[in-house]
Design an enzyme around this catalytic site. Structure first.
Site, short mmCIF file in Angstrom:
data_model
loop_
_atom_site.label_atom_id
_atom_site.label_comp_id
_atom_site.label_asym_id
_atom_site.label_seq_id
_atom_site.Cartn_x
_atom_site.Cartn_y
_atom_site.Cartn_z
CE1 TYR A 29 -3.63 2.61 0.70
CE2 TYR A 29 -2.17 3.37 2.45
CZ TYR A 29 -3.28 3.57 1.64
OH TYR A 29 -4.02 4.71 1.77
CD GLU A 30 3.15 2.96 4.68
OE1 GLU A 30 4.37 2.73 4.87
OE2 GLU A 30 2.41 3.39 5.58
CD GLU A 86 7.83 1.56 13.27
OE1 GLU A 86 8.18 1.50 12.08
OE2 GLU A 86 8.30 2.39 14.07
CB ILE A 88 -2.66 1.85 13.11
CG1 ILE A 88 -2.60 2.28 14.57
CG2 ILE A 88 -4.04 1.31 12.79
CD1 ILE A 88 -3.72 3.23 14.98
CB ILE A 99 -10.88 -1.86 12.24
CG1 ILE A 99 -12.08 -2.69 11.75
CG2 ILE A 99 -9.86 -2.72 12.98
CD1 ILE A 99 -12.92 -3.32 12.82
N GLY A 100 -9.64 1.02 12.81
CA GLY A 100 -8.53 1.87 13.23
C GLY A 100 -8.90 2.71 14.44
CG ASN A 127 -2.06 7.12 4.21
OD1 ASN A 127 -3.26 7.14 3.94
ND2 ASN A 127 -1.48 6.11 4.82
CE1 TYR A 134 -3.24 7.73 12.96
CE2 TYR A 134 -2.04 8.56 11.07
CZ TYR A 134 -2.36 7.52 11.92
OH TYR A 134 -1.81 6.28 11.74
#
Length: 155
Positions: A29-30, A86, A88, A99-100, A127, A134
């Site tokens: 994904y990253e 580190e 999630i 869920i996060g 992202n 956040y």
């Protein structure tokens, strides 16, 4: 109800193979699939060996780990011990289902229980879903500090 039969618990050694699968999914994904070089043995030893350096919470749905959060202790000479988050990681099919948020809420509780007054982490500037997530927690974004790393194998 999407959160029925969901369990959030501390990770155990037996969770590591699935956790590493999710790490590799995150790397894809990253846009860095070849950057995951940690072996399963090292991963297990680092979390469950004689001197663990990380801890984690896992989210289980019907016996399958669908997400986890891995953290360790960061020490600030100004603030003392703080949690460093580190990662999630929520498996792709479960993203966007809160869920996060369940994990973040548990991390906040865990940090308070351990006497930490803060949590630190990084997020990639592109992202947008994570950044928006956040922001819901009133997280502060710091554009002043520059991330620095050194690969000691090159020295």
């Amino acid at each position: 109800m999407p959160h029925t039969n969901i369990i959030i618990r501390d990770a155990v050694k037996e969770d590591c193979p699935r956790m590493l699968e999710l790490v590799k999914e995150l790397a894809v994904y990253e846009r860095a699939p070849d950057e995951v070089t940690v072996s399963l043995e090292h991963f297990i030893e680092s979390g469950f060996g004689e001197n663990p350096v990380w801890w984690a919470l896992v989210v289980e749905k019907e016996g399958v780990i669908i997400a986890f959060a891995l953290y360790y202790i960061r020490y600030s000479t100004w603030k003392g011990q703080r949690m460093y988050l580190e990662d999630i990681i929520v498996t792709e099919e479960w993203r966007g289902r809160k869920i996060g948020g369940l994990l973040m809420d548990e991390l906040i509780k865990k940090a308070k229980t351990k006497g930490f007054d803060g949590i630190h982490w990084q997020v990639l500037d592109w992202n947008e879903p994570a950044i928006g997530f956040y922001k819901k927690y009133q997280a502060r974004f710091d554009n002043e500090w520059i991330n620095v790393s050194l690969d000691v194998r090159n020295h």
